[in-house]
Scaffold this motif. Structure first.
Motif, PDB file in Angstrom:
ATOM      1  N   GLN A  81       0.834  -1.202   0.000  1.00 19.35           N
ATOM      2  CA  GLN A  81       0.000   0.000   0.000  1.00 19.35           C
ATOM      3  C   GLN A  81       0.874   1.258   0.000  1.00 19.35           C
ATOM      4  OE1 GLN A  81      -3.199   0.524  -0.256  1.00 19.35           O
ATOM      5  NE2 GLN A  81      -3.965  -1.579  -0.191  1.00 19.35           N
ATOM      6  N   ALA A  82       1.944   1.236   0.792  1.00 20.57           N
ATOM      7  CA  ALA A  82       2.823   2.400   0.819  1.00 20.57           C
ATOM      8  C   ALA A  82       3.454   2.638  -0.548  1.00 20.57           C
ATOM      9  CB  ALA A  82       3.903   2.200   1.882  1.00 20.57           C
ATOM     10  N   ARG A  83       3.841   1.565  -1.211  1.00 17.83           N
ATOM     11  CA  ARG A  83       4.405   1.715  -2.557  1.00 17.83           C
ATOM     12  C   ARG A  83       3.366   2.242  -3.531  1.00 17.83           C
ATOM     13  NH1 ARG A  83       7.956  -3.892  -2.833  1.00 17.83           N
ATOM     14  NH2 ARG A  83       9.957  -2.985  -2.204  1.00 17.83           N
ATOM     15  N   ARG A  84       2.127   1.846  -3.344  1.00 20.60           N
ATOM     16  CA  ARG A  84       1.081   2.309  -4.259  1.00 20.60           C
ATOM     17  C   ARG A  84       0.905   3.824  -4.146  1.00 20.60           C
ATOM     18  NH1 ARG A  84      -5.369   2.102  -3.224  1.00 20.60           N
ATOM     19  NH2 ARG A  84      -5.935   3.328  -5.054  1.00 20.60           N
ATOM     20  N   TRP A  85       0.882   4.329  -2.904  1.00 23.94           N
ATOM     21  CA  TRP A  85       0.600   5.756  -2.717  1.00 23.94           C
ATOM     22  C   TRP A  85       1.838   6.623  -2.930  1.00 23.94           C
ATOM     23  CZ3 TRP A  85      -4.145   6.987  -3.121  1.00 23.94           C
ATOM     24  CH2 TRP A  85      -5.164   6.132  -2.667  1.00 23.94           C
ATOM     25  N   GLN A  86       3.034   6.107  -2.610  1.00 24.97           N
ATOM     26  CA  GLN A  86       4.244   6.925  -2.762  1.00 24.97           C
ATOM     27  C   GLN A  86       5.420   6.001  -3.107  1.00 24.97           C
ATOM     28  OE1 GLN A  86       3.900  10.315  -2.321  1.00 24.97           O
ATOM     29  NE2 GLN A  86       5.952  10.619  -3.128  1.00 24.97           N
ATOM     30  N   PRO A  87       5.586   5.658  -4.389  1.00 25.02           N
ATOM     31  CA  PRO A  87       6.620   4.672  -4.766  1.00 25.02           C
ATOM     32  C   PRO A  87       8.040   5.099  -4.417  1.00 25.02           C
ATOM     33  CG  PRO A  87       5.056   5.056  -6.565  1.00 25.02           C
ATOM     34  CD  PRO A  87       4.787   6.099  -5.539  1.00 25.02           C
ATOM     35  N   ASP A  88       8.292   6.415  -4.361  1.00 23.30           N
ATOM     36  CA  ASP A  88       9.650   6.880  -4.089  1.00 23.30           C
ATOM     37  C   ASP A  88       9.839   7.336  -2.647  1.00 23.30           C
ATOM     38  OD1 ASP A  88       7.982   9.047  -4.268  1.00 23.30           O
ATOM     39  OD2 ASP A  88       9.323  10.259  -5.528  1.00 23.30           O
ATOM     40  N   LEU A  89       9.005   6.859  -1.741  1.00 24.14           N
ATOM     41  CA  LEU A  89       9.123   7.233  -0.337  1.00 24.14           C
ATOM     42  C   LEU A  89      10.480   6.775   0.207  1.00 24.14           C
ATOM     43  CD1 LEU A  89       7.341   8.504   1.947  1.00 24.14           C
ATOM     44  CD2 LEU A  89       6.816   6.169   2.649  1.00 24.14           C
ATOM     45  N   PRO A  90      11.270   7.667   0.833  1.00 25.74           N
ATOM     46  CA  PRO A  90      12.623   7.271   1.278  1.00 25.74           C
ATOM     47  C   PRO A  90      12.626   6.136   2.304  1.00 25.74           C
ATOM     48  CG  PRO A  90      12.373   9.672   1.267  1.00 25.74           C
ATOM     49  CD  PRO A  90      11.008   9.100   1.040  1.00 25.74           C
ATOM     50  N   GLU A  91      11.552   6.010   3.097  1.00 25.04           N
ATOM     51  CA  GLU A  91      11.537   4.985   4.144  1.00 25.04           C
ATOM     52  C   GLU A  91      11.279   3.576   3.620  1.00 25.04           C
ATOM     53  OE1 GLU A  91       9.912   7.820   4.044  1.00 25.04           O
ATOM     54  OE2 GLU A  91       9.532   8.676   6.040  1.00 25.04           O
ATOM     55  N   LEU A  92      10.890   3.466   2.349  1.00 20.32           N
ATOM     56  CA  LEU A  92      10.495   2.146   1.817  1.00 20.32           C
ATOM     57  C   LEU A  92      11.623   1.111   1.844  1.00 20.32           C
ATOM     58  CD1 LEU A  92       8.165   2.999  -1.197  1.00 20.32           C
ATOM     59  CD2 LEU A  92       7.569   1.675   0.820  1.00 20.32           C
ATOM     60  N   PRO A  93      12.843   1.422   1.373  1.00 20.81           N
ATOM     61  CA  PRO A  93      13.882   0.370   1.336  1.00 20.81           C
ATOM     62  C   PRO A  93      14.201  -0.222   2.710  1.00 20.81           C
ATOM     63  CG  PRO A  93      14.516   2.250  -0.030  1.00 20.81           C
ATOM     64  CD  PRO A  93      13.309   2.674   0.734  1.00 20.81           C
ATOM     65  N   ALA A  94      14.266   0.641   3.731  1.00 18.73           N
ATOM     66  CA  ALA A  94      14.593   0.124   5.060  1.00 18.73           C
ATOM     67  C   ALA A  94      13.507  -0.816   5.569  1.00 18.73           C
ATOM     68  CB  ALA A  94      14.784   1.290   6.040  1.00 18.73           C
ATOM     69  N   PHE A  95      12.239  -0.446   5.346  1.00 19.35           N
ATOM     70  CA  PHE A  95      11.157  -1.312   5.804  1.00 19.35           C
ATOM     71  C   PHE A  95      11.148  -2.627   5.031  1.00 19.35           C
ATOM     72  CE2 PHE A  95       6.770  -2.854   5.868  1.00 19.35           C
ATOM     73  CZ  PHE A  95       6.529  -2.869   7.223  1.00 19.35           C
ATOM     74  N   ALA A  96      11.413  -2.543   3.717  1.00 16.24           N
ATOM     75  CA  ALA A  96      11.458  -3.769   2.903  1.00 16.24           C
ATOM     76  C   ALA A  96      12.570  -4.698   3.387  1.00 16.24           C
ATOM     77  CB  ALA A  96      11.661  -3.411   1.430  1.00 16.24           C
ATOM     78  N   GLU A  97      13.714  -4.122   3.789  1.00 18.19           N
ATOM     79  CA  GLU A  97      14.807  -4.950   4.292  1.00 18.19           C
ATOM     80  C   GLU A  97      14.421  -5.607   5.613  1.00 18.19           C
ATOM     81  OE1 GLU A  97      18.164  -7.005   4.482  1.00 18.19           O
ATOM     82  OE2 GLU A  97      17.470  -5.817   2.775  1.00 18.19           O
ATOM     83  N   ARG A  98      13.746  -4.868   6.487  1.00 14.81           N
ATOM     84  CA  ARG A  98      13.273  -5.465   7.740  1.00 14.81           C
ATOM     85  C   ARG A  98      12.325  -6.630   7.458  1.00 14.81           C
ATOM     86  NH1 ARG A  98      10.268  -1.752  11.679  1.00 14.81           N
ATOM     87  NH2 ARG A  98      10.112  -3.772  12.727  1.00 14.81           N
ATOM     88  N   LEU A  99      11.469  -6.447   6.476  1.00 17.07           N
ATOM     89  CA  LEU A  99      10.503  -7.498   6.145  1.00 17.07           C
ATOM     90  C   LEU A  99      11.213  -8.731   5.609  1.00 17.07           C
ATOM     91  CD1 LEU A  99       7.536  -8.273   5.983  1.00 17.07           C
ATOM     92  CD2 LEU A  99       7.438  -7.199   3.732  1.00 17.07           C
ATOM     93  N   ARG A 100      12.241  -8.533   4.782  1.00 20.03           N
ATOM     94  CA  ARG A 100      13.009  -9.674   4.267  1.00 20.03           C
ATOM     95  C   ARG A 100      13.718 -10.400   5.405  1.00 20.03           C
ATOM     96  NH1 ARG A 100      13.967  -6.488  -0.448  1.00 20.03           N
ATOM     97  NH2 ARG A 100      15.646  -5.377   0.605  1.00 20.03           N
ATOM     98  N   SER A 101      14.288  -9.631   6.323  1.00 20.66           N
ATOM     99  CA  SER A 101      14.997 -10.248   7.443  1.00 20.66           C
ATOM    100  C   SER A 101      14.057 -11.051   8.331  1.00 20.66           C
ATOM    101  CB  SER A 101      15.684  -9.158   8.278  1.00 20.66           C
ATOM    102  OG  SER A 101      16.636  -8.458   7.501  1.00 20.66           O
ATOM    103  N   ALA A 102      12.801 -10.619   8.389  1.00 15.42           N
ATOM    104  CA  ALA A 102      11.820 -11.328   9.218  1.00 15.42           C
ATOM    105  C   ALA A 102      11.256 -12.554   8.514  1.00 15.42           C
ATOM    106  CB  ALA A 102      10.690 -10.384   9.612  1.00 15.42           C
ATOM    107  N   GLY A 103      11.686 -12.783   7.266  1.00  9.77           N
ATOM    108  CA  GLY A 103      11.218 -13.973   6.546  1.00  9.77           C
ATOM    109  C   GLY A 103      10.001 -13.715   5.694  1.00  9.77           C
ATOM    110  N   GLY A 104       9.679 -12.445   5.449  1.00 10.85           N
ATOM    111  CA  GLY A 104       8.489 -12.143   4.657  1.00 10.85           C
ATOM    112  C   GLY A 104       8.762 -11.868   3.208  1.00 10.85           C
ATOM    113  N   GLY A 105      10.042 -12.058   2.759  1.00  7.25           N
ATOM    114  CA  GLY A 105      10.359 -11.772   1.368  1.00  7.25           C
ATOM    115  C   GLY A 105      10.269 -10.276   1.125  1.00  7.25           C
ATOM    116  N   ALA A 106      10.162  -9.918  -0.141  1.00 10.89           N
ATOM    117  CA  ALA A 106      10.032  -8.506  -0.513  1.00 10.89           C
ATOM    118  C   ALA A 106       8.831  -8.349  -1.393  1.00 10.89           C
ATOM    119  CB  ALA A 106      11.295  -8.029  -1.221  1.00 10.89           C
ATOM    120  N   ALA A 107       7.846  -7.640  -0.924  1.00 11.00           N
ATOM    121  CA  ALA A 107       6.662  -7.417  -1.746  1.00 11.00           C
ATOM    122  C   ALA A 107       7.023  -6.536  -2.914  1.00 11.00           C
ATOM    123  CB  ALA A 107       5.570  -6.765  -0.902  1.00 11.00           C
ATOM    124  N   SER A 108       6.519  -6.898  -4.062  1.00 15.27           N
ATOM    125  CA  SER A 108       6.850  -6.123  -5.264  1.00 15.27           C
ATOM    126  C   SER A 108       5.765  -5.129  -5.561  1.00 15.27           C
ATOM    127  CB  SER A 108       7.043  -7.061  -6.457  1.00 15.27           C
ATOM    128  OG  SER A 108       5.873  -7.796  -6.697  1.00 15.27           O
TER     129      SER A 108
END
Length: 520
Positions: free
Chosen positions: A493-520
């Motif tokens: 949802q965050a990517r849908r509303w603001q694809p270039d949001l600076p906070e996105l990469p860090a959150f995506a990395e946290r999600l990958r580390s937690a075993g959730g992969g990376a949502a595209s």
């Protein structure tokens, strides 16, 4: 005492001495005769023993060192893989020579058995390397050394099958080299690379096939680099994948892959530039090219969805201008690009309402009383939907749908115009209220209505960024409590509303580390 008496005593003493000495010599002679009898007996026994044991003793003194030497020689030859040699120093000859000297020597028999197994293994290795003559000779040696018959027969069957296959290898090589000459490198079973691969499956070390495959792969990767330079990234990536399937360690692969990656980055930038300039068809083509080469590329996916949203906005504007054929084409393009079902349904209703509005303007006027009843019904529905906060959803019963129908009945009616003016700030207020309540899904629906009612409101960019940040804040909290599914939804949802949001990469990395992969 007189002198005569002295002489008499001396004579007696001398006689006694003679008698003593004579007895000693007699005793000595008797002892000597006894020793000689025992010595003669021992000599006779020793002679008899030597006569009876001369052969075993001779064997022990002379053969034992020779046997040990032969066994050591056989062990060394076996370790070195020299199973049989014409000069007699091979493993088989050494062990057989040891057996000839001592037929009961277990070590020699064991050595011959080990030599037979080694010969069988040499036959297998030679067969795998395409050395038919060596495989046949090794199998013959294994049979001579009496390896298990089932093992020897199995290898013999493989040799026969390989013989039959070898008969067709020449023809395969000819076809492969002809295909290479014609630059038919891959893409069909009769292409050069598949044919060379068939030959190598039968004879892995076939030199002509190895050299031919190397040449074909070099040509194929050159084609990939040429396609990349020309912007045909889909074909370039397909050629690289094909080459990697035949030989993942080819020397030209790294440079070619780098060229393809650079071409993909250029196409991605071209798509983003075209999107900013509202050249939607060019942008869609660029993102589609990237995705054809890298189906999971997140940046290309985001770009494609942004093009879909832009096509929906274009369709809405075209419908407002009664350009329905163009609106239908834009809607179809958005659907092909993966626009959401809800967004597509909303624009379809917009087009239908625009059609009704056009029909109302071109058809004979309806009776005033009938029009008034219809308008009052639509305004009442609009008020009800507005009061429930249903600005855009559900499709067909939202406040926005009722407003568009009312505009089709009486576009200049003051009540309709007032409703339109009221609905726009209400949608903005709806967004603020729902966002304050952390009802992010409802806030998104209100923002959709806001963007639909006014596509050029300056405050919408900030609203989209705030909504994306709120999604990430809630997603981070839920991720901390282990709710990976919701965190993935929040990231999308965050990517849908603001694809270039600076906070996105860090959150995506946290999600990958937690075993959730990376949502595209």
């Amino acid at each position: 005492m007189s002198r005569d008496d002295d002489r008499h005593d001396a004579a007696h003493e001398a006689l006694r001495r003679v008698r003593r000495e004579g007895r000693w010599w007699w005793l000595q002679a008797r002892h000597a005769r006894r020793i000689w009898r025992w010595a003669a007996l021992v000599a006779v026994l020793l002679f008899v023993s030597l006569a009876l044991l001369r052969r075993p003793l001779a064997n022990w003194f002379w053969n034992e060192p020779q046997i040990e030497q032969l066994l050591d020689q056989g062990d060394r030859a076996l370790a070195a893989g020299k199973l049989t040699l014409p000069d007699g120093r091979g493993a088989r000859e050494s062990y057989q020579a040891a057996l000839a000297l001592d037929n009961d020597r277990l070590q020699a028999r064991t050595g011959l058995a080990r030599t037979g197994q080694a010969a069988l293994q040499q036959a297998h290795d030679a067969l795998n390397h395409g050395d038919h003559a060596a495989a046949t000779a090794a199998l013959a040696l294994a049979r001579d050394l009496q390896v298990p018959q089932r093992d020897a027969d199995a290898l013999a069957q493989q040799l026969r099958e390989r013989d039959q296959a070898r008969a067709g290898i020449g023809a395969l090589l000819g076809r492969a080299e002809a295909a290479l000459q014609a630059q038919r490198l891959d893409g069909s079973p009769d292409s050069a690379l598949p044919l060379f691969q068939q030959v190598l499956a039968l004879m892995p070390n076939q030199l002509r096939a190895l050299e031919g495959r190397e040449d074909a792969l070099s040509d194929l990767l050159q084609q990939a680099r040429t396609a990349a330079e020309g912007g045909d990234v889909a074909r370039a990536a397909a050629l690289v994948r094909s080459a990697r399937g035949f030989d993942a360690g080819h020397v030209d692969l790294p440079a070619t892959q780098e060229a393809v990656n650079n071409a993909l980055e250029r196409r991605q930038r071209e798509g983003e530039t075209a999107l900013r300039r509202q050249k939607l068809e060019a942008a869609a083509a660029a993102f589609a090219a990237v995705l054809s080469a890298m189906p999971d590329d997140p940046a290309a996916h985001r770009g494609q969805l942004q093009v879909a949203d832009a096509q929906l906005m274009r369709a809405t504007r075209q419908a407002g201008n009664f350009r329905f054929d163009e609106a239908a084409q834009s809607l179809q393009a958005a659907e092909a690009l993966g626009a959401s079902t809800r967004a597509l349904e909303t624009v379809r209703h917009t087009i239908d309402q625009a059609r009704r509005s056009q029909a109302a303007l071109t058809t004979p006027a309806v009776p005033r009383a009938q029009r008034e009843r219809t308008l009052q019904r639509l305004l009442a529905r609009l008020d009800e939907a507005e009061g429930a906060g249903q600005f855009l959803d559900p499709p067909g019963r939202s406040a926005y749908d009722a407003l568009r129908e009312a505009q089709g009945v009486a576009p200049q009616d003051p009540r309709v115009r007032a409703a339109a003016q009221r609905l726009l700030p209400a949608s903005r207020q709806c967004f603020e209220d729902r966002l304050r309540e952390n009802r992010v899904l409802a806030a998104g629906a209100c923002l959709d209505a806001w963007q639909t009612l006014s596509s050029n409101d300056a405050g919408q960019a900030a609203a989209r960024r705030r909504l994306a940040q709120r999604w990430l804040a809630i997603g981070s909290e839920r991720l901390g409590s282990g709710d990976i599914v919701f965190a993935q939804q929040a990231l999308m949802q965050a990517r849908r509303w603001q694809p270039d949001l600076p906070e996105l990469p860090a959150f995506a990395e946290r999600l990958r580390s937690a075993g959730g992969g990376a949502a595209s």
